[in-house]
Design an enzyme around this catalytic site. Sequence first.
Site, PDB file in Angstrom:
ATOM      1  CG  HIS A 107      -5.048   5.408  -7.595  1.00  7.93           C
ATOM      2  ND1 HIS A 107      -5.215   6.513  -8.403  1.00  7.93           N
ATOM      3  CD2 HIS A 107      -5.262   4.336  -8.388  1.00  7.93           C
ATOM      4  CE1 HIS A 107      -5.521   6.122  -9.622  1.00  7.93           C
ATOM      5  NE2 HIS A 107      -5.563   4.809  -9.640  1.00  7.93           N
ATOM      6  CG  HIS A 143       1.734  -3.999 -10.755  1.00  8.79           C
ATOM      7  ND1 HIS A 143       0.464  -4.059 -10.233  1.00  8.79           N
ATOM      8  CD2 HIS A 143       2.295  -5.221 -10.509  1.00  8.79           C
ATOM      9  CE1 HIS A 143       0.267  -5.258  -9.703  1.00  8.79           C
ATOM     10  NE2 HIS A 143       1.360  -5.980  -9.854  1.00  8.79           N
ATOM     11  CG  HIS A 180     -12.547   1.044   2.554  1.00  8.58           C
ATOM     12  ND1 HIS A 180     -12.719   1.266   1.203  1.00  8.58           N
ATOM     13  CD2 HIS A 180     -12.359  -0.296   2.688  1.00  8.58           C
ATOM     14  CE1 HIS A 180     -12.642   0.125   0.548  1.00  8.58           C
ATOM     15  NE2 HIS A 180     -12.410  -0.840   1.430  1.00  8.58           N
TER      16      HIS A 180
END
Length: 629
Positions: A176, A181, A336
């Site tokens: 996110h 799109h 991450h």
Amino acid sequence: MHRSGGTYGTVGYFALRSVDVPPHKPEGTVDTVLGVVEKSFGGVNSTVFRQVNKARDWWKLPTPIALLNLRALRDDLREYNLYDTRTPGERTPSEDLPPYRTYDGADQDPYDPEMGKVGTRFGRNAPIDATAPEPLPERMEPNPRLVASKLMHRDVFKPATTLNVLAACWIQFQNHGWFGHGENSPSEYIDIELDDNDEWPEGTPMRVRATSPDRSRADTEGDPPTYVNTVTHWWDGSQIYGSTEARNRELRTGASGKLIVEDGMLPNESDKKLDGVDRTGFADNYWIGLSLLHTLFVKEHNAICDHLASVHPTWDDEKLFLTARLVNAALMAKIHTVEWTPGILNTPVLDRAMNANWYGVLPRWTREKFGHLGTEMIGGIVGSAQDHGTAPYAITEEFISVYRLHPLIPDDYEIRDHTDDSLIDTVDFDPIQGKGTRPTIRRYGWSNLLYSFGVANPGAITLKNHPKALTDHVRLNGDRVDLATIDIVRDRERGVPRYNDFREKLRKSRITRFEDLTDDPELAEAIREVYNDDIDRVDLQVGMLAETPPPGFGFSDTAFRIFILMASRRLKSDRFYTDDYTPEVYTPEGIRWIETNNMTDVLLRHHPELAPALDGVANAFAPWNRIAE
């Protein structure tokens, strides 16, 4: 649209500029010499491993050689798999770049201030002429609903036993912040004809809203369709901060640099249609898994503000906010890189490789004592010289495709007491998503939910494991969707190559037999039947989910090829992880916060009561300790 040639500062994209690109370091310095040596080594390394990989998979090599092989794969992908979809033209240089992230992602590159900004196009990892959608009716063959129902819908839950459900939440949380799109077209649909035995509640055809087109693109270009990113392309935490200044201001207290937290929760969305959803930077497809992480890192932002204010008491709200955002986004990027990724790609090679992305091959203490030393390989990408490779930076459509990891989502959730592991309740997905998000959190509490997600397994990323709730899901806008079908439709609609073509574009060998696609003969036969014995028609999603991953991997090697390119690129192209990853920009306190904290530290800072569950757990995305009374 065009593919830029060369590396940073050479012909192609940068030839469009009217000014020369200054070198990162003065000519003649040790770092410059090392850079030339490393580039020369990279060329030889790639040449060698192109030959090695004809006979041997990289994961079958000894660890040091496998690491060099991954370096070669990444270098080749940087050289041959970056394509710019923007219209060639003059970019207006910006002489002064701000020492902070802008609200809309602009002003990252001095010669292309629009690069990566919200509203700019997605790039590609395949040649532009290979990204045209197939003509109709071929595009709809085989029927996407047939593919989904026969090969993707979950028959029985298949767990990923080395991970916890927070790992599933984390990748959606990160996605996110990387791409969106936007709202699909309100008037254009893709119709999917259903057979008489299909139990779709709304009957035939299944109507899927088309992706909204790129309004900035002239119809006369004659190139394949392009789409724009409705969030910034950068790794900047925009999922919690928003991608416009207006949205960001709605989320802030206006004092001490902080974001709004009310009674331990984010504020409720003011739109009645979104009642029960948190007001945050990006809240599409919201559920408690997202709320847990959005709220946690908003609280982390506020904790960073408190720490910065204690050292810099004269700073105003804006200075505190902008600096805390830098630190918080970098901490998420580090988590991450060195925790989530080695968790889902659980091999010694990837653990070493991802740590090298952040720290380089030198011991970590050298960064703490001396800062970044040497080149990207020696000192790590973070703190090295910014470089976009062979095209301006953008998230790519292919990257979005390989991150369609919906099988991670379980169907059922056991809510357990964090103090004694006793079962409080069992719920399915529907009541804990959308408008049920905030009521669920109030009902069970943060500690119990975090613990429950920490001890439970997500789904394995494989065929016949798409969550049942998402194969007949009603969105907040009223659309009823089968997400497995949509995963197939979107790749075809957006011109992402089918599996064999995709492999070929990445210089992997084509699969010639269904038996080579999967080790499961029954599954191979089921795929053959759906695709009418035509291996070249197999969709990318099906191929990646069928493929046997390397040992320890949570997803396929084909998906991994895009990952090793883009995971590095999200750092290498971002000046706040390269040229401006400095104490002068982040403050010494900010750099120390990033380098000395991990996901467990963040969890325990805001939820110290979870310490017994995390005691001795090496990776916060692995299963936590079960607490006995």
